[in-house]
Design a protein around this motif. Structure first.
Motif, short mmCIF file in Angstrom:
data_model
loop_
_atom_site.label_atom_id
_atom_site.label_comp_id
_atom_site.label_asym_id
_atom_site.label_seq_id
_atom_site.Cartn_x
_atom_site.Cartn_y
_atom_site.Cartn_z
N SER A 1 9.65 3.02 4.63
CA SER A 1 8.52 2.17 4.31
C SER A 1 8.99 0.72 4.21
N TYR B 1 2.00 -6.44 1.73
CA TYR B 1 1.87 -5.06 2.21
C TYR B 1 2.99 -4.22 1.63
N HIS B 2 2.66 -2.99 1.25
CA HIS B 2 3.68 -1.99 0.94
C HIS B 2 3.15 -0.64 1.40
N LEU C 1 1.66 2.35 8.99
CA LEU C 1 1.42 0.94 9.34
C LEU C 1 1.26 0.78 10.84
N THR D 1 -2.14 2.16 11.87
CA THR D 1 -3.24 1.30 11.44
C THR D 1 -3.34 0.05 12.31
N GLU D 2 -2.17 -0.54 12.63
CA GLU D 2 -2.14 -1.78 13.38
C GLU D 2 -2.24 -1.57 14.89
N LYS E 1 0.33 -9.90 9.14
CA LYS E 1 0.10 -9.64 7.72
C LYS E 1 0.14 -10.93 6.90
N GLY F 1 -2.80 -12.04 4.58
CA GLY F 1 -2.25 -11.63 3.29
C GLY F 1 -3.27 -11.47 2.19
N TYR G 1 -4.98 -8.08 1.55
CA TYR G 1 -4.26 -6.89 1.07
C TYR G 1 -4.31 -6.81 -0.44
N ALA H 1 -2.31 -4.80 -3.33
CA ALA H 1 -1.14 -3.95 -3.55
C ALA H 1 -1.52 -2.67 -4.28
#
Length: 250
Positions: free
Chosen positions: A206, A217-218, A224, A227-228, A240, A244, A247, A249
């Protein structure tokens, strides 16, 4: 396991407070390899130093294996290995072997354990030819290898690396990456920062992406990519940063 909960870190520069971390929260599960991504000044090193008990959060908390970094730092130090970029922590007047013996003694290893660990690490990183030479005359790459061995001498369960392949040639970098795979198979928990996207995509389960002290992002790398709709980690990272604020967390 490493649990980071709403961590904020502020530094005072004369009369001005600079916020290096802003309410950062995420968890690193036992046995995970997590890549920490971000431009210079994003807060990566501050976060790693906070996990390593070298900095105290202004707000929030960090626990490592259930121990609080501010209340039980000695328990954490026994369980982690740390290497920060540009700081090898080696003594120039000592040989590579003497440096490793010194740090092994600090962790309470017996003479037999120390010899076995040094022999294994020297073989792994190709250091046998200069193990008995003084570190003061070493190249940057040679020093980095000894510093990595110093970090791992006590066989820690949790390892923090800040730009670990800096100064290493291609062969040594590949050896290091193979070693990360071995550490992962051994159940070690690893967090490392890197600017090398290929390194992160190859080694990590990750990623945690940071920008101006905030976590943007985490999560799991495969999720990921899905999704992308892309496996280009560099493109995703830059995207990202632009998005930012979208997002939140977890």
């Amino acid at each position: 396991m490493i649990e980071i909960k709403q961590v904020t870190k502020k530094f005072q520069d004369k009369k001005v407070f600079v916020t290096a971390l802003k309410h950062v929260s995420f968890t690193v599960e036992k046995g995970q390899v997590v890549g920490l991504l971000g431009e210079n000044g994003a807060g990566k090193t501050t976060l790693l130093r906070s996990i390593a008990t070298l900095l105290t959060p202004t707000e929030g908390s960090i626990t490592v294996e259930g121990y609080d970094t501010t209340k039980q730092p000695d328990e954490i130090k026994k369980r982690i290995g740390v290497l920060f970029g540009g700081e090898t922590g080696l003594y120039n007047r000592l040989t590579a072997r003497e440096n490793l013996e010194y740090f092994a003694a600090m962790y309470g290893l017996s003479k037999h354990e120390t010899k076995v660990r040094i022999d294994d690490l020297a073989t792994m990183f190709g250091m046998r030819d200069y193990l008995n030479r003084k570190v003061g005359g070493f190249s940057k790459g040679m020093r980095q290898k000894v510093a990595i061995a110093r970090t791992l001498i006590h066989n820690p369960d949790i390892i923090l690396f800040d730009e670990p392949t800096t100064g290493l040639d291609i062969t040594s970098s590949n050896i290091f990456r193979q070693f990360i795979h071995q550490l992962k198979q051994d159940g070690k928990t690893i967090v490392f920062s890197s600017h090398i996207m290929e390194e992160v995509s190859t080694l990590c389960d990750s990623v945690a992406m940071m920008h101006k002290g905030e976590l943007v992002y985490h999560g799991d790398l495969d999720a990921l990519y899905k999704t992308e709709g892309s496996n280009d980690l560099n493109y995703i990272f830059m995207s990202k940063l632009v998005r930012g604020s979208e997002y939140h967390a977890s």
